[in-house]
Write a protein that holds these residues in place. Structure first.
Motif, PDB file in Angstrom:
ATOM      1  N   SER A 131      18.899 -53.340  41.589  1.00  0.00           N
ATOM      2  CA  SER A 131      20.184 -54.521  41.789  1.00  0.00           C
ATOM      3  C   SER A 131      19.038 -55.749  41.608  1.00  0.00           C
ATOM      4  O   SER A 131      17.830 -56.189  42.397  1.00  0.00           O
ATOM      5  CB  SER A 131      20.337 -54.228  43.089  1.00  0.00           C
ATOM      6  N   VAL A 132      19.890 -57.150  42.125  1.00  0.00           N
ATOM      7  CA  VAL A 132      19.329 -58.099  42.206  1.00  0.00           C
ATOM      8  C   VAL A 132      18.628 -58.678  43.660  1.00  0.00           C
ATOM      9  O   VAL A 132      17.934 -59.489  43.679  1.00  0.00           O
ATOM     10  CB  VAL A 132      20.586 -59.453  41.443  1.00  0.00           C
ATOM     11  N   ALA A 133      19.519 -58.095  44.577  1.00  0.00           N
ATOM     12  CA  ALA A 133      19.705 -58.056  45.359  1.00  0.00           C
ATOM     13  C   ALA A 133      18.103 -57.677  46.153  1.00  0.00           C
ATOM     14  O   ALA A 133      16.970 -57.992  46.979  1.00  0.00           O
ATOM     15  CB  ALA A 133      20.677 -57.969  46.522  1.00  0.00           C
ATOM     16  N   GLU A 134      17.626 -56.789  45.782  1.00  0.00           N
ATOM     17  CA  GLU A 134      16.513 -55.655  46.069  1.00  0.00           C
ATOM     18  C   GLU A 134      15.112 -56.611  45.893  1.00  0.00           C
ATOM     19  O   GLU A 134      14.436 -56.353  46.368  1.00  0.00           O
ATOM     20  CB  GLU A 134      16.259 -54.440  45.349  1.00  0.00           C
ATOM     21  N   VAL A 135      14.848 -57.014  44.676  1.00  0.00           N
ATOM     22  CA  VAL A 135      14.529 -58.061  44.038  1.00  0.00           C
ATOM     23  C   VAL A 135      13.931 -58.517  44.554  1.00  0.00           C
ATOM     24  O   VAL A 135      12.968 -59.499  45.460  1.00  0.00           O
ATOM     25  CB  VAL A 135      15.414 -57.971  42.512  1.00  0.00           C
ATOM     26  N   GLN A 136      15.106 -59.485  44.789  1.00  0.00           N
ATOM     27  CA  GLN A 136      15.083 -60.551  46.233  1.00  0.00           C
ATOM     28  C   GLN A 136      14.812 -60.951  47.537  1.00  0.00           C
ATOM     29  O   GLN A 136      13.823 -61.195  47.571  1.00  0.00           O
ATOM     30  CB  GLN A 136      16.781 -61.904  46.392  1.00  0.00           C
ATOM     31  N   SER A 137      15.263 -59.423  47.860  1.00  0.00           N
ATOM     32  CA  SER A 137      14.225 -58.916  48.606  1.00  0.00           C
ATOM     33  C   SER A 137      12.895 -58.512  49.201  1.00  0.00           C
ATOM     34  O   SER A 137      12.192 -59.386  49.903  1.00  0.00           O
ATOM     35  CB  SER A 137      15.277 -58.245  49.042  1.00  0.00           C
ATOM     36  N   ALA A 138      13.044 -58.148  47.786  1.00  0.00           N
ATOM     37  CA  ALA A 138      10.979 -57.976  47.845  1.00  0.00           C
ATOM     38  C   ALA A 138      10.313 -59.138  47.721  1.00  0.00           C
ATOM     39  O   ALA A 138       8.696 -59.287  48.033  1.00  0.00           O
ATOM     40  CB  ALA A 138      10.817 -56.836  46.584  1.00  0.00           C
ATOM     41  N   LEU A 139      10.657 -59.856  47.152  1.00  0.00           N
ATOM     42  CA  LEU A 139       9.772 -61.761  46.459  1.00  0.00           C
ATOM     43  C   LEU A 139      10.100 -61.885  47.909  1.00  0.00           C
ATOM     44  O   LEU A 139       9.385 -62.999  47.913  1.00  0.00           O
ATOM     45  CB  LEU A 139      10.520 -62.119  45.240  1.00  0.00           C
ATOM     46  N   GLY A 140      11.077 -62.039  48.424  1.00  0.00           N
ATOM     47  CA  GLY A 140      11.343 -63.245  49.793  1.00  0.00           C
ATOM     48  C   GLY A 140      11.182 -64.659  49.766  1.00  0.00           C
ATOM     49  O   GLY A 140      12.057 -64.860  48.416  1.00  0.00           O
ATOM     50  N   ASP A 141      11.496 -64.992  51.332  1.00  0.00           N
ATOM     51  CA  ASP A 141      11.557 -65.985  51.169  1.00  0.00           C
ATOM     52  C   ASP A 141      10.714 -66.752  50.099  1.00  0.00           C
ATOM     53  O   ASP A 141      11.776 -68.538  50.041  1.00  0.00           O
ATOM     54  CB  ASP A 141      12.082 -66.639  52.257  1.00  0.00           C
ATOM     55  N   VAL A 142       9.995 -66.544  49.507  1.00  0.00           N
ATOM     56  CA  VAL A 142       9.100 -67.933  48.481  1.00  0.00           C
ATOM     57  C   VAL A 142       9.598 -68.128  47.221  1.00  0.00           C
ATOM     58  O   VAL A 142       8.897 -69.193  46.945  1.00  0.00           O
ATOM     59  CB  VAL A 142       7.274 -67.575  49.220  1.00  0.00           C
ATOM     60  N   TRP A 143      10.076 -67.263  47.332  1.00  0.00           N
ATOM     61  CA  TRP A 143      10.869 -67.146  46.059  1.00  0.00           C
ATOM     62  C   TRP A 143      12.735 -67.378  45.471  1.00  0.00           C
ATOM     63  O   TRP A 143      13.541 -67.155  46.904  1.00  0.00           O
ATOM     64  CB  TRP A 143      11.043 -66.103  44.880  1.00  0.00           C
ATOM     65  N   ARG A 144      13.002 -68.692  44.263  1.00  0.00           N
ATOM     66  CA  ARG A 144      14.050 -69.296  44.016  1.00  0.00           C
ATOM     67  C   ARG A 144      14.981 -68.597  43.339  1.00  0.00           C
ATOM     68  O   ARG A 144      14.050 -68.875  42.179  1.00  0.00           O
ATOM     69  CB  ARG A 144      14.351 -70.868  44.728  1.00  0.00           C
ATOM     70  N   LEU A 145      15.855 -68.089  43.343  1.00  0.00           N
ATOM     71  CA  LEU A 145      16.878 -67.415  41.758  1.00  0.00           C
ATOM     72  C   LEU A 145      16.966 -68.790  41.646  1.00  0.00           C
ATOM     73  O   LEU A 145      18.094 -69.690  41.707  1.00  0.00           O
ATOM     74  CB  LEU A 145      17.523 -65.975  42.101  1.00  0.00           C
ATOM     75  N   ASP A 146      16.720 -69.219  39.627  1.00  0.00           N
ATOM     76  CA  ASP A 146      16.961 -70.407  39.897  1.00  0.00           C
ATOM     77  C   ASP A 146      18.080 -70.567  38.590  1.00  0.00           C
ATOM     78  O   ASP A 146      18.629 -70.758  37.916  1.00  0.00           O
ATOM     79  CB  ASP A 146      15.981 -71.278  38.852  1.00  0.00           C
ATOM     80  N   ALA A 147      17.580 -68.984  37.415  1.00  0.00           N
ATOM     81  CA  ALA A 147      18.304 -69.108  36.246  1.00  0.00           C
ATOM     82  C   ALA A 147      18.715 -67.370  36.295  1.00  0.00           C
ATOM     83  O   ALA A 147      18.199 -66.655  36.963  1.00  0.00           O
ATOM     84  CB  ALA A 147      18.052 -69.616  34.757  1.00  0.00           C
ATOM     85  N   THR A 148      19.217 -67.190  35.700  1.00  0.00           N
ATOM     86  CA  THR A 148      20.287 -65.393  35.091  1.00  0.00           C
ATOM     87  C   THR A 148      20.660 -65.789  33.855  1.00  0.00           C
ATOM     88  O   THR A 148      22.018 -66.498  33.172  1.00  0.00           O
ATOM     89  CB  THR A 148      20.987 -64.925  37.171  1.00  0.00           C
ATOM     90  N   ALA A 149      20.806 -65.021  33.843  1.00  0.00           N
ATOM     91  CA  ALA A 149      21.760 -64.233  32.429  1.00  0.00           C
ATOM     92  C   ALA A 149      21.891 -62.928  31.906  1.00  0.00           C
ATOM     93  O   ALA A 149      21.123 -62.182  32.472  1.00  0.00           O
ATOM     94  CB  ALA A 149      20.736 -65.301  31.309  1.00  0.00           C
ATOM     95  N   ILE A 150      22.914 -62.815  31.326  1.00  0.00           N
ATOM     96  CA  ILE A 150      23.696 -61.438  30.874  1.00  0.00           C
ATOM     97  C   ILE A 150      23.539 -61.032  29.381  1.00  0.00           C
ATOM     98  O   ILE A 150      23.830 -61.873  28.539  1.00  0.00           O
ATOM     99  CB  ILE A 150      25.089 -60.873  31.255  1.00  0.00           C
ATOM    100  N   TYR A 151      22.410 -60.079  29.016  1.00  0.00           N
ATOM    101  CA  TYR A 151      22.298 -59.774  27.976  1.00  0.00           C
ATOM    102  C   TYR A 151      22.812 -58.506  27.380  1.00  0.00           C
ATOM    103  O   TYR A 151      22.693 -57.243  27.884  1.00  0.00           O
ATOM    104  CB  TYR A 151      21.131 -59.644  27.220  1.00  0.00           C
TER     105      TYR A 151
END
Length: 168
Positions: A131-151
C-alpha cells in the motif's frame, strides 16, 4: 522473493485444448446422434456469447505508456517498480530509464536512500499487496508524497507515486 510468477491465465492453458477436443469427440462418437447435435449447438451458442469478451476484458493491458510519460515528466533520480518483474514495462517505453526492482517497501526505501526525488509504480495490486501507506512508512519523514496518478492495470489500478526529499 522471486520476480517470476506463474502465468496461469486462459491463454496459457490453450495447450490443453486439443486433447480435450479429442476426448470429447471420442465420447460423442459413442453417444446417440442427437447428443452430437446438442453438443454442437451448445458450442456454437457459447462461442457466440463470448464473441465480444476477448482477452482485453478478461485481462486488460497495463498502461505502462502513460506511466512512462508521467515518469519522464517528473524526471526523478530514482524509479522503483513493485513488483520488480514489471520494470520492463516502463523500460519498453523509455529505454534510457533505469528502473530499480522492488518486492517490498523496505526495497523501495533502500533504492531511494541517496536520491532527492523518487517515483514508485505499484503495478500489480492483485499480486503484491503493497500500500501507499506502507511505502510512506518505510521511506519515513524525510520523503513527501508530491504527486499521485492511477493507470489501468491487469486486475486493479496501477498507482504512480512521486516523492521528493524534504529539505530542512
Amino acid at each position: 522473493a522471486h520476480q517470476l510468477q506463474p502465468m496461469l491465465f486462459l491463454r496459457n492453458l490453450l495447450v490443453f485444448l486439443p486433447p480435450l477436443v479429442v476426448l470429447a469427440a471420442i465420447g460423442l462418437g459413442r453417444a446417440p446422434v442427437w447428443c452430437g447435435h446438442v453438443a454442437s449447438a451448445l458450442v456454437v451458442v457459447l462461442g457466440l456469447a463470448q464473441l465480444g469478451s476477448g482477452s482485453e476484458v478478461f485481462m486488460p493491458r497495463q498502461d505502462f505508456a502513460s506511466a512512462a510519460i508521467a515518469t519522464q515528466e517528473a524526471s526523478p533520480e530514482v524509479v522503483v517498480v513493485a513488483p520488480g518483474w514489471d520494470g520492463i514495462g516502463l523500460e519498453r517505453y523509455d529505454p534510457e530509464l533505469k528502473v530499480s526492482a522492488a518486492m517490498s517497501a523496505v526495497d523501495i526505501a533502500s533504492a531511494a536512500r541517496d536520491a532527492a526525488s523518487l517515483v514508485v509504480l505499484l503495478s500489480r495490486p492483485e499480486r503484491l499487496s503493497l500500500s501507499v501507506a506502507e511505502v510512506q512508512s518505510a521511506l519515513g519523514d524525510v520523503w513527501r508524497l508530491d504527486a499521485t496518478a492511477i493507470y489501468r492495470g491487469h486486475r486493479g489500478p496501477m498507482q504512480w507515486l512521486g516523492f521528493a526529499r524534504v529539505v530542512d
